[in-house]
Design a protein around this motif. Structure first.
Motif, short mmCIF file in Angstrom:
data_model
loop_
_atom_site.label_atom_id
_atom_site.label_comp_id
_atom_site.label_asym_id
_atom_site.label_seq_id
_atom_site.Cartn_x
_atom_site.Cartn_y
_atom_site.Cartn_z
N PRO A 130 -14.57 -37.39 22.10
CA PRO A 130 -13.23 -37.01 22.57
C PRO A 130 -12.29 -36.61 21.43
N VAL A 131 -12.48 -37.17 20.23
CA VAL A 131 -11.65 -36.78 19.09
C VAL A 131 -11.90 -35.31 18.76
N VAL A 132 -13.17 -34.91 18.72
CA VAL A 132 -13.50 -33.51 18.42
C VAL A 132 -12.97 -32.60 19.52
N GLU A 133 -13.12 -33.01 20.77
CA GLU A 133 -12.63 -32.18 21.87
C GLU A 133 -11.12 -31.97 21.77
N THR A 156 0.54 -22.28 8.42
CA THR A 156 0.09 -23.40 9.25
C THR A 156 -1.41 -23.57 9.25
N SER A 157 -2.14 -22.76 8.49
CA SER A 157 -3.59 -22.77 8.59
C SER A 157 -4.24 -24.06 8.12
N ARG A 158 -3.52 -24.89 7.38
CA ARG A 158 -4.13 -26.11 6.87
C ARG A 158 -3.78 -27.34 7.71
N SER A 159 -2.95 -27.22 8.75
CA SER A 159 -2.56 -28.39 9.54
C SER A 159 -3.56 -28.61 10.65
N ALA A 160 -4.47 -29.54 10.49
CA ALA A 160 -5.49 -29.75 11.52
C ALA A 160 -6.03 -31.17 11.46
N GLY A 161 -5.17 -32.13 11.28
CA GLY A 161 -5.60 -33.53 11.24
C GLY A 161 -5.94 -34.02 12.63
N PRO A 162 -6.32 -35.31 12.77
CA PRO A 162 -6.70 -35.86 14.06
C PRO A 162 -5.51 -35.98 14.99
N PRO A 163 -5.70 -35.87 16.31
CA PRO A 163 -4.60 -36.02 17.24
C PRO A 163 -4.02 -37.43 17.17
N ARG A 168 -8.81 -42.80 14.62
CA ARG A 168 -9.65 -42.43 13.48
C ARG A 168 -8.74 -41.99 12.34
N SER A 169 -9.18 -42.23 11.12
CA SER A 169 -8.44 -41.69 9.98
C SER A 169 -8.62 -40.17 9.96
N GLU A 170 -7.74 -39.48 9.23
CA GLU A 170 -7.87 -38.03 9.14
C GLU A 170 -9.20 -37.64 8.52
N ARG A 171 -9.64 -38.38 7.51
CA ARG A 171 -10.92 -38.08 6.88
C ARG A 171 -12.07 -38.25 7.87
N GLN A 172 -12.06 -39.34 8.65
CA GLN A 172 -13.12 -39.56 9.65
C GLN A 172 -13.13 -38.46 10.70
#
Length: 246
Positions: A130-133, A156-163, A168-172
């Motif tokens: 669900p995180v990937v979705e 804005t091309s670099r803003s894509a952290g987790p919802p 989950r951490s941003e790295r995970q």
């Protein structure tokens, strides 16, 4: 000739479409964020997610059949991280050994690709993370907003952290995304923007207009990205509308 059709209902969470083509000879394939299972010319292979253009060299008249997986779905379906398939063409036999060889023989003998994949689909494959979705949905929405607000694309091309609330951490989250999709969120967003430009080009008259409509910061941004992802300049790659003088 190229034709797409919907996959069977049970596979629609995993497969974007079935497709068939009659190859015109060598042709340029550019990144689209997807993984395909392809059959034809005596082989069955997986075409991994691309980060740059490559040239398909099937002889003219070769008939191909394919399944295009939904972004993020191929890894669970195929049993290997999509990042291991990146910029690669891997035979089903090499991927699945004896089982792959058997299935490839059946497919080349006429078995439907969707039917073959339905037999190997599992509950694990049907349940995408669900995180990937949520990240895929957010990136698609943000790419659409970039196109609505001229000049936003590059900033804005670099803003894509987790919802928010993903647990989950941003790295995970980025690692999960890369395993499922084949590359990170920033690259995926660049591919989305290129695909938007490809879709809009036939109804656009100038490269400057195309850059704005597709969500690039400006025309030089479009030029840089087009060279990187397609290997050509925008004027050579995009089929813009021809305007008759006078």
């Amino acid at each position: 000739m190229y034709r797409e059709s919907p996959p069977p209902e049970p596979l629609r969470r995993l497969v974007r479409c079935r497709w068939e083509s009659v190859e015109p000879g060598p042709k340029r394939i550019v990144p689209d964020g997807c993984v395909d299972l392809v059959a034809g010319h005596g082989e069955v292979f997986v075409a991994g997610p691309d980060t740059a253009a490559w040239t398909s060299v099937f002889p003219p008249g070769t008939r191909l059949r394919g399944l295009r997986f939904q972004p993020g779905a191929a890894a669970a379906m195929l049993g290997v991280g999509a990042d291991e398939l990146r910029d690669s063409r891997i035979s089903l036999t090499d991927l699945w050994n004896h089982r792959g060889a058997t299935l490839a023989d059946e497919i080349l003998s006429g078995r439907d690709l969707a039917d073959a994949m339905a037999d190997v689909a599992t509950e694990q494959a049907a349940a995408a993370d669900p995180v990937v979705e949520r990240m895929l949905a957010r990136l698609t929405a943000e790419a659409a907003r970039d196109a609505e607000i001229p000049g936003r694309g590059e900033r804005t091309s670099r803003s894509a952290g987790p919802p928010a609330g993903a647990g989950r951490s941003e790295r995970q989250a980025r690692r999960l995304f890369t395993l499922a999709v084949g590359y990170g969120p920033a690259t995926y967003r660049r591919v989305l923007r290129l695909q938007r430009a490809i879709a809009l080009a036939p109804a656009t008259t100038t490269l400057a207009d195309l850059a704005v409509a597709a969500g690039y910061a400006d025309q030089p941004h479009l030029t840089r990205e087009c060279r990187t992802l397609t290997g050509l300049t925008p004027s050579a790659y995009f089929p813009l509308v021809k305007v008759n003088p006078g």
